[in-house]
Scaffold this motif. Structure first.
Motif, PDB file in Angstrom:
ATOM      1  N   ARG A   1      -6.011  18.025  -5.180  1.00 24.99           N
ATOM      2  CA  ARG A   1      -4.538  18.138  -5.220  1.00 24.99           C
ATOM      3  C   ARG A   1      -3.931  17.092  -5.944  1.00 24.99           C
ATOM      4  O   ARG A   1      -2.908  17.288  -6.539  1.00 24.99           O
ATOM      5  CB  ARG A   1      -4.322  18.169  -3.693  1.00 24.99           C
ATOM      6  N   ASP A   2      -4.396  15.817  -5.701  1.00 20.25           N
ATOM      7  CA  ASP A   2      -3.822  14.502  -6.417  1.00 20.25           C
ATOM      8  C   ASP A   2      -3.743  14.804  -8.018  1.00 20.25           C
ATOM      9  O   ASP A   2      -3.016  14.387  -8.608  1.00 20.25           O
ATOM     10  CB  ASP A   2      -4.460  13.221  -5.853  1.00 20.25           C
ATOM     11  N   MET A   3      -5.024  15.321  -8.593  1.00 29.33           N
ATOM     12  CA  MET A   3      -5.082  15.197 -10.063  1.00 29.33           C
ATOM     13  C   MET A   3      -4.205  16.399 -10.658  1.00 29.33           C
ATOM     14  O   MET A   3      -4.194  16.426 -11.613  1.00 29.33           O
ATOM     15  CB  MET A   3      -6.642  15.355 -10.340  1.00 29.33           C
TER      16      MET A   3
ATOM     17  N   ARG B   1     -18.168   5.794   2.063  1.00 32.53           N
ATOM     18  CA  ARG B   1     -17.491   4.646   2.486  1.00 32.53           C
ATOM     19  C   ARG B   1     -16.524   5.025   3.675  1.00 32.53           C
ATOM     20  O   ARG B   1     -16.394   4.544   4.718  1.00 32.53           O
ATOM     21  CB  ARG B   1     -16.937   3.995   1.373  1.00 32.53           C
ATOM     22  N   ARG B   2     -15.953   6.139   3.237  1.00 35.26           N
ATOM     23  CA  ARG B   2     -14.943   6.585   4.293  1.00 35.26           C
ATOM     24  C   ARG B   2     -15.605   7.122   5.708  1.00 35.26           C
ATOM     25  O   ARG B   2     -15.046   6.832   6.839  1.00 35.26           O
ATOM     26  CB  ARG B   2     -14.100   7.818   3.652  1.00 35.26           C
ATOM     27  N   HIS B   3     -16.714   7.857   5.375  1.00 34.69           N
ATOM     28  CA  HIS B   3     -17.439   8.201   6.704  1.00 34.69           C
ATOM     29  C   HIS B   3     -17.699   6.989   7.561  1.00 34.69           C
ATOM     30  O   HIS B   3     -17.404   7.026   8.657  1.00 34.69           O
ATOM     31  CB  HIS B   3     -18.766   9.053   6.187  1.00 34.69           C
TER      32      HIS B   3
ATOM     33  N   TYR C   1       3.841   7.674   1.971  1.00 41.05           N
ATOM     34  CA  TYR C   1       3.456   9.150   1.991  1.00 41.05           C
ATOM     35  C   TYR C   1       2.623   9.512   3.282  1.00 41.05           C
ATOM     36  O   TYR C   1       2.843  10.700   3.683  1.00 41.05           O
ATOM     37  CB  TYR C   1       2.533   9.597   0.491  1.00 41.05           C
ATOM     38  N   ARG C   2       1.773   8.450   3.891  1.00 40.58           N
ATOM     39  CA  ARG C   2       1.046   8.952   4.972  1.00 40.58           C
ATOM     40  C   ARG C   2       2.419   8.982   6.177  1.00 40.58           C
ATOM     41  O   ARG C   2       2.356   9.780   7.010  1.00 40.58           O
ATOM     42  CB  ARG C   2       0.323   7.849   5.336  1.00 40.58           C
ATOM     43  N   ALA C   3       3.264   8.044   5.964  1.00 42.07           N
ATOM     44  CA  ALA C   3       4.324   7.990   6.969  1.00 42.07           C
ATOM     45  C   ALA C   3       5.163   9.281   7.035  1.00 42.07           C
ATOM     46  O   ALA C   3       5.479  10.105   7.969  1.00 42.07           O
ATOM     47  CB  ALA C   3       5.288   6.855   6.798  1.00 42.07           C
TER      48      ALA C   3
ATOM     49  N   VAL D   1      10.348  14.677  -2.533  1.00 43.97           N
ATOM     50  CA  VAL D   1       9.664  13.489  -1.824  1.00 43.97           C
ATOM     51  C   VAL D   1       9.319  12.311  -2.960  1.00 43.97           C
ATOM     52  O   VAL D   1       9.699  11.098  -2.328  1.00 43.97           O
ATOM     53  CB  VAL D   1       8.055  13.958  -0.883  1.00 43.97           C
ATOM     54  N   ARG D   2       8.646  12.630  -3.952  1.00 44.04           N
ATOM     55  CA  ARG D   2       8.288  11.388  -4.873  1.00 44.04           C
ATOM     56  C   ARG D   2       9.376  10.713  -5.203  1.00 44.04           C
ATOM     57  O   ARG D   2       9.686   9.554  -5.207  1.00 44.04           O
ATOM     58  CB  ARG D   2       7.520  12.004  -6.038  1.00 44.04           C
ATOM     59  N   ALA D   3      10.501  11.563  -5.247  1.00 43.73           N
ATOM     60  CA  ALA D   3      11.886  10.891  -5.815  1.00 43.73           C
ATOM     61  C   ALA D   3      12.403  10.041  -4.929  1.00 43.73           C
ATOM     62  O   ALA D   3      13.126   9.109  -4.822  1.00 43.73           O
ATOM     63  CB  ALA D   3      12.730  11.904  -6.510  1.00 43.73           C
TER      64      ALA D   3
ATOM     65  N   GLY E   1      -1.932   2.795  -5.218  1.00 45.18           N
ATOM     66  CA  GLY E   1      -1.504   4.071  -5.092  1.00 45.18           C
ATOM     67  C   GLY E   1      -2.058   5.089  -6.375  1.00 45.18           C
ATOM     68  O   GLY E   1      -3.193   4.674  -6.223  1.00 45.18           O
ATOM     69  N   ARG E   2      -1.303   6.142  -6.491  1.00 43.64           N
ATOM     70  CA  ARG E   2      -1.629   7.034  -7.439  1.00 43.64           C
ATOM     71  C   ARG E   2      -1.120   7.051  -8.739  1.00 43.64           C
ATOM     72  O   ARG E   2      -1.674   7.294  -9.829  1.00 43.64           O
ATOM     73  CB  ARG E   2      -1.670   8.680  -6.916  1.00 43.64           C
ATOM     74  N   ASP E   3       0.367   6.424  -8.678  1.00 45.12           N
ATOM     75  CA  ASP E   3       0.990   6.593 -10.299  1.00 45.12           C
ATOM     76  C   ASP E   3       1.770   5.117 -10.101  1.00 45.12           C
ATOM     77  O   ASP E   3       2.797   5.252 -10.765  1.00 45.12           O
ATOM     78  CB  ASP E   3       2.142   7.715  -9.845  1.00 45.12           C
TER      79      ASP E   3
ATOM     80  N   ASP F   1       1.124  -1.404  -0.012  1.00 44.92           N
ATOM     81  CA  ASP F   1      -0.055   0.129  -0.055  1.00 44.92           C
ATOM     82  C   ASP F   1       0.861   1.095   0.016  1.00 44.92           C
ATOM     83  O   ASP F   1       1.244   1.490   0.962  1.00 44.92           O
ATOM     84  CB  ASP F   1      -0.899  -0.396   1.369  1.00 44.92           C
ATOM     85  N   THR F   2       1.290   1.909  -1.232  1.00 44.45           N
ATOM     86  CA  THR F   2       2.127   3.042  -1.293  1.00 44.45           C
ATOM     87  C   THR F   2       1.785   3.950  -0.802  1.00 44.45           C
ATOM     88  O   THR F   2       2.483   4.817  -0.176  1.00 44.45           O
ATOM     89  CB  THR F   2       2.646   3.248  -2.714  1.00 44.45           C
ATOM     90  N   GLY F   3       0.319   4.318  -0.326  1.00 47.82           N
ATOM     91  CA  GLY F   3      -0.045   5.466   0.497  1.00 47.82           C
ATOM     92  C   GLY F   3       0.220   5.447   1.724  1.00 47.82           C
ATOM     93  O   GLY F   3       0.560   6.635   2.329  1.00 47.82           O
TER      94      GLY F   3
ATOM     95  N   GLU G   1     -11.176  17.742  -1.777  1.00 52.04           N
ATOM     96  CA  GLU G   1      -9.835  18.855  -1.826  1.00 52.04           C
ATOM     97  C   GLU G   1      -8.574  17.675  -2.004  1.00 52.04           C
ATOM     98  O   GLU G   1      -7.910  18.094  -2.889  1.00 52.04           O
ATOM     99  CB  GLU G   1      -9.890  19.211  -0.310  1.00 52.04           C
ATOM    100  N   ARG G   2      -8.775  16.522  -1.821  1.00 55.82           N
ATOM    101  CA  ARG G   2      -7.570  15.620  -1.852  1.00 55.82           C
ATOM    102  C   ARG G   2      -7.649  15.351  -3.244  1.00 55.82           C
ATOM    103  O   ARG G   2      -6.569  15.221  -3.883  1.00 55.82           O
ATOM    104  CB  ARG G   2      -7.776  14.401  -1.112  1.00 55.82           C
ATOM    105  N   ASP G   3      -8.804  15.121  -3.978  1.00 53.32           N
ATOM    106  CA  ASP G   3      -8.974  14.722  -5.177  1.00 53.32           C
ATOM    107  C   ASP G   3      -8.270  15.889  -6.278  1.00 53.32           C
ATOM    108  O   ASP G   3      -7.390  15.440  -7.079  1.00 53.32           O
ATOM    109  CB  ASP G   3     -10.313  14.858  -5.736  1.00 53.32           C
TER     110      ASP G   3
HETATM  111  O1  CDP Z   1      -6.705   5.504   0.595  1.00 52.94           O
HETATM  112  P1  CDP Z   1      -6.633   7.088   0.757  1.00 52.94           P
HETATM  113  O2  CDP Z   1      -6.616   7.600  -0.846  1.00 52.94           O
HETATM  114  O3  CDP Z   1      -7.329   7.866   1.586  1.00 52.94           O
HETATM  115  O4  CDP Z   1      -5.117   7.222   1.151  1.00 52.94           O
HETATM  116  P2  CDP Z   1      -3.583   6.852   0.569  1.00 52.94           P
HETATM  117  O5  CDP Z   1      -4.059   5.675  -0.524  1.00 52.94           O
HETATM  118  O6  CDP Z   1      -3.165   6.165   1.850  1.00 52.94           O
HETATM  119  O7  CDP Z   1      -2.976   7.814   0.063  1.00 52.94           O
HETATM  120  C1  CDP Z   1      -2.872   9.109   0.823  1.00 52.94           C
HETATM  121  C2  CDP Z   1      -2.168  10.259   0.000  1.00 52.94           C
HETATM  122  O8  CDP Z   1      -0.811   9.907  -0.367  1.00 52.94           O
HETATM  123  C3  CDP Z   1      -3.032  10.598  -1.285  1.00 52.94           C
HETATM  124  O9  CDP Z   1      -3.973  11.666  -1.167  1.00 52.94           O
HETATM  125  C4  CDP Z   1      -1.888  10.864  -2.015  1.00 52.94           C
HETATM  126  O10 CDP Z   1      -1.898  12.330  -2.239  1.00 52.94           O
HETATM  127  C5  CDP Z   1      -0.709  10.507  -1.775  1.00 52.94           C
HETATM  128  N1  CDP Z   1      -0.146   9.146  -2.650  1.00 52.94           N
HETATM  129  C6  CDP Z   1       0.691   9.358  -3.787  1.00 52.94           C
HETATM  130  O11 CDP Z   1       0.774  10.610  -4.031  1.00 52.94           O
HETATM  131  N2  CDP Z   1       1.209   8.304  -4.547  1.00 52.94           N
HETATM  132  C7  CDP Z   1       0.779   7.429  -4.160  1.00 52.94           C
HETATM  133  N3  CDP Z   1       1.449   6.489  -4.913  1.00 52.94           N
HETATM  134  C8  CDP Z   1       0.093   6.827  -3.100  1.00 52.94           C
HETATM  135  C9  CDP Z   1      -0.530   7.774  -2.149  1.00 52.94           C
END
Ligand code: CDP
Length: 211
Positions: A165-167, A138-140, A35-37, A89-91, A111-113, A30-32, A161-163
Motif C-alpha cells: 500500500r505504501d509503495m 523485529r515487529r513480532h 497518520y496513526r492518530a 489527509v497528506r495535505a 516517515g515515508r516521504d 515521528d511523522t508516522g 500488505e502495508r509495504d
Molecule cells: O513504524 P511503522 O512503519 O509500523 O509505522 P509508522 O511509521 O508509524 O507509519 C504508519 C503508517 O503511516 C505507514 O504504514 C504509512 O502508510 C503512513 N505514513 C505515511 O504515509 N507517511 C509518513 N510520513 C509516515 C507514515
C-alpha cells in the motif's frame, strides 16, 4: 540542519532517527504518529479508514491523542496506512511537518516521504530498509514484549500488505529520494545500524561544508 529518515515498517528508522536527534541535540518528530492518530480517530468514531471524508475529518484530532498508548497498536498502524493514501489527509498534515522541520536549528523527522516531499532540501537523507522477514521478526518481538499475542506469519503478512500500500499509492509513495543514502539493516543489529547512519550523515555534512 534538517535530517530526513525514511523507510518501511520496522526497518529500524525510528530508533536510528532518535539516535541521530540525540547525537546532534535536535528535536525529533515521528511523522508516522500523525497518520496513526488520524487512523485511530477514524476507528474510534466508527468511521471507515478508506472513506476519504471520514479520514479528512479525523485530521482535526487534538494533541493529547498523540500520547495515546493505542497509537502503537497494529490496528492503528493498519488504519494509518489506509488513511495516508488519501491526498487530502497528506495535505492536511503537511504544514505541521514542514513547520517542525523548519524550526531554527533544524530537526530530525522520520516517515515515508520526508526526503521526497516534506523536506526535499534536507542536509542529509537516509533510506532505511531491511528484508521483510527480518522486519517481521523485529515487529513480532516488539509486540510480544508488550505482552500481546500474535503469530509471526500474521505479522509478516501485515508488513507485506502495508509495504504494498505504501509503495504503490499515487501520492507521496514510499520511495528512496535520488539523493538519499541507502542503509540496509537486514544483517545489522541496532548499534551497528546507528553507527553506520551517523557515519553517513557526518559524510553528507562534511561534503556540504566543503562545497
Ligand atoms: O513504524 P511503522 O512503519 O509500523 O509505522 P509508522 O511509521 O508509524 O507509519 C504508519 C503508517 O503511516 C505507514 O504504514 C504509512 O502508510 C503512513 N505514513 C505515511 O504515509 N507517511 C509518513 N510520513 C509516515 C507514515
Amino acid at each position: 540542519m534538517i535530517i530526513a529518515v525514511d523507510g518501511p515498517a520496522a526497518s529500524g528508522k525510528g530508533t536510528i532517527a532518535r539516535a541521530i536527534a540525540r547525537h546532534y541535540g535536535l528535536p525529533y518528530l515521528d511523522t508516522g504518529l500523525l497518520y496513526r492518530a488520524v487512523g485511530l480517530q477514524v476507528l474510534r468514531t466508527g468511521g471507515d479508514p478508506s472513506d476519504p471524508d471520514a479520514a479528512l475529518a479525523a485530521c482535526a484530532f487534538t494533541d493529547p491523542l498523540l500520547a495515546d498508548e493505542q497509537l502503537r497498536s497494529e490496528a492503528a498502524g493498519a488504519a494509518a496506512s489506509v488513511v495516508s493514501a488519501h491526498p487530502a489527509v497528506r495535505a492536511a498534515l503537511i504544514e505541521r511537518q514542514r513547520a517542525f522541520a523548519g524550526q531554527p536549528g533544524g530537526a530530525v523527522l522520520d516517515g515515508r516521504d520526508i526526503g521526497t516531499v516534506i523536506a526535499p532540501h534536507a542536509a542529509a537523507k537516509l533510506f532505511v530498509k531491511a528484508a521483510p522477514a527480518v522486519r517481521a521478526r523485529r515487529r513480532h518481538d516488539e509486540i510480544v514484549a508488550r505482552g500481546l499475542e500474535i503469530s509471526y506469519d500474521r505479522v509478516l503478512a501485515d508488513i507485506r500488505e502495508r509495504d504494498k500500500r505504501d509503495m504503490l499509492r499515487d501520492h507521496a509513495p514510499l520511495t528512496q529520494a535520488a539523493d538519499a543514502d541507502l542503509l540496509d539493516t537486514t544483517f545489522m543489529d541496532i548499534e551497528a545500524a546507528v553507527d553506520r547512519a551517523l557515519a553517513l550523515v557526518e559524510a553528507r555534512i562534511r561534503a556540504a561544508a566543503n562545497d
